[in-house]
Design a protein around this motif. Structure first.
Motif, PDB file in Angstrom:
ATOM      1  N   ASP A   1       7.691  -6.540   2.591  1.00 39.53           N
ATOM      2  CA  ASP A   1       6.746  -5.893   3.505  1.00 39.53           C
ATOM      3  C   ASP A   1       5.525  -6.778   3.755  1.00 39.53           C
ATOM      4  O   ASP A   1       5.206  -7.669   2.959  1.00 39.53           O
ATOM      5  CB  ASP A   1       6.282  -4.555   2.931  1.00 39.53           C
ATOM      6  N   ASN A   2       4.816  -6.493   4.844  1.00 36.69           N
ATOM      7  CA  ASN A   2       3.536  -7.143   5.093  1.00 36.69           C
ATOM      8  C   ASN A   2       2.374  -6.170   4.955  1.00 36.69           C
ATOM      9  O   ASN A   2       1.352  -6.272   5.618  1.00 36.69           O
ATOM     10  CB  ASN A   2       3.509  -7.803   6.481  1.00 36.69           C
ATOM     11  N   VAL A   3       2.560  -5.175   4.060  1.00 37.25           N
ATOM     12  CA  VAL A   3       1.508  -4.240   3.687  1.00 37.25           C
ATOM     13  C   VAL A   3       1.579  -3.995   2.185  1.00 37.25           C
ATOM     14  O   VAL A   3       2.645  -4.077   1.578  1.00 37.25           O
ATOM     15  CB  VAL A   3       1.644  -2.881   4.419  1.00 37.25           C
ATOM     16  N   GLU A   4       0.432  -3.724   1.597  1.00 38.00           N
ATOM     17  CA  GLU A   4       0.352  -3.216   0.218  1.00 38.00           C
ATOM     18  C   GLU A   4      -0.663  -2.081   0.227  1.00 38.00           C
ATOM     19  O   GLU A   4      -1.655  -2.132   0.962  1.00 38.00           O
ATOM     20  CB  GLU A   4      -0.072  -4.313  -0.772  1.00 38.00           C
ATOM     21  N   HIS A   5      -0.407  -1.079  -0.616  1.00 35.21           N
ATOM     22  CA  HIS A   5      -1.287   0.105  -0.639  1.00 35.21           C
ATOM     23  C   HIS A   5      -1.346   0.645  -2.057  1.00 35.21           C
ATOM     24  O   HIS A   5      -0.304   0.882  -2.685  1.00 35.21           O
ATOM     25  CB  HIS A   5      -0.745   1.170   0.308  1.00 35.21           C
ATOM     26  N   ALA A   6      -2.555   0.805  -2.572  1.00 39.64           N
ATOM     27  CA  ALA A   6      -2.761   1.405  -3.899  1.00 39.64           C
ATOM     28  C   ALA A   6      -3.583   2.665  -3.727  1.00 39.64           C
ATOM     29  O   ALA A   6      -4.601   2.656  -3.028  1.00 39.64           O
ATOM     30  CB  ALA A   6      -3.475   0.411  -4.813  1.00 39.64           C
TER      31      ALA A   6
END
Length: 340
Positions: free
Chosen positions: A333-338
């Motif tokens: 993916d070209n997103v990360e979310h915490a």
């Protein structure tokens, strides 16, 4: 409203707006009117201050604007809404369309929001895009299983909205993205209007309150399998965006809200952002998002996707302590979310 072939003035709930039919003269479209009511209509739209609307048939956008030249045509307008799905039936052509679409977003600094299908099947276009924002329904009644063209298994959608159809959910997200773009242009803040920034702000501001089943299954899954980063939330996103840009530092703190835009370091050293929960207080919610674009060479036919990681640590006087409290690390993916 039907009209054309040249630009024409809106009336009634579209008074004060000018329509520019890029595909020439056409009739009134019930579907387009429904989408407009969520996006920019004067009485019900999320972004009623929009004054210029450039409308183009989906087939003309694909074959005339994306595929006809050496690269995509430079189109007017800063926010694009794609409340349509489809595919050419040829996997190679679909990949070319998606890469030209992503290249256009990067080259022209456009925000582009695309919708999923209203069933569980994944359409090739345009929900498989990397650089766009992909919208689904808060009910979860949309495509499942993630991307299936130009890289399988990427998590889709990015955001959901409380609408009855994915076309309308797409318009809701487009409207809120338009508000952020308007705010960026009014503030004159450097990089505030970049598509990566606005996408990250929308993801970080996504709400989970009305979707209590939302969860990340592991550190390798930045999103919920069906609901993405959560429900788009205009107020949360506006507060993050309006808090302004705050650059990374190993010796100074940043506020509890805000954003940054920066290049990754060639030596692989990460960028640090230190912030403090007030003494005697407690952090109720922590939400962070990281987005980036792939490097596309249309002439060579290549697309390179960097692999970035997002981590949340405890720290003492600008020194990280213990293990990471949260990690988002997914290679495809070209997103990360915490979210905590």
């Amino acid at each position: 409203q039907g009209g054309g072939p040249g630009s024409f003035a809106g009336a009634g709930v579209y008074a004060g707006k000018t329509f520019h039919p890029l595909s020439g003269q056409g009739p009134t479209s019930g579907h387009a009117a429904m989408v407009a009511s969520y996006w920019y209509r004067n009485d019900t739209g999320a972004a009623p201050a929009v004054t210029d609307i450039h409308a183009q048939r989906a087939v003309d956008f694909v074959f005339d604007s994306l595929l006809a030249g050496a690269e995509a045509t430079v189109l007017p307008g800063l926010v694009q809404n794609h409340s349509w799905v489809g595919g050419t039936g040829n996997a190679g052509t679909d990949v070319s369309i998606l890469r030209r679409f992503d290249h256009m977003i990067q080259r022209d600094g456009r925000i582009a929001v695309a919708g999923l299908r209203n069933d569980t099947q994944m359409a090739a276009l345009l929900g498989n895009a990397y650089h766009g924002i992909v919208a689904g329904l808060r009910s979860g009644a949309h495509s499942r299983g993630g991307s299936n063209v130009d890289g399988a298994g990427r998590m889709k959608p990015d955001l959901v909205a409380g609408a009855d159809l994915t076309s309308n959910a797409t318009a809701v997200v487009s409207g809120i993205a338009t508000l952020l773009m308007q705010g960026a242009l009014a503030s004159g803040a450097s990089d505030a209007a970049r598509p990566e920034v606005i996408k990250a702000v929308l993801l970080a501001g996504a709400s989970k309150q009305r979707i209590p089943g939302w969860r990340r299954l592991s550190s390798q899954r930045p999103y919920d399998e069906v609901l993405g980063a959560g429900e788009v939330n205009a107020l949360n996103a506006w507060r993050i965006h309006a808090a302004g840009r705050h650059i990374s530092s190993g010796s100074e703190e940043v506020p509890l809200q805000g954003w940054d835009f920066a290049l990754t370091a060639a030596n692989g050293v990460g960028r640090l952002y230190f912030f403090s929960v007030p003494q005697g207080g407690a952090g109720q919610t922590c939400s962070a998002a990281l987005t980036w674009h792939r490097a596309i060479d249309l002439e060579a036919g290549t697309a390179l996707l960097p692999d970035l990681t997002l981590k949340l640590w405890a720290a003492d006087h600008f020194v990280k302590t213990g293990g990471a409290l949260a990690v988002s690390d997914r290679a495809v993916d070209n997103v990360e979310h915490a979210f905590l």
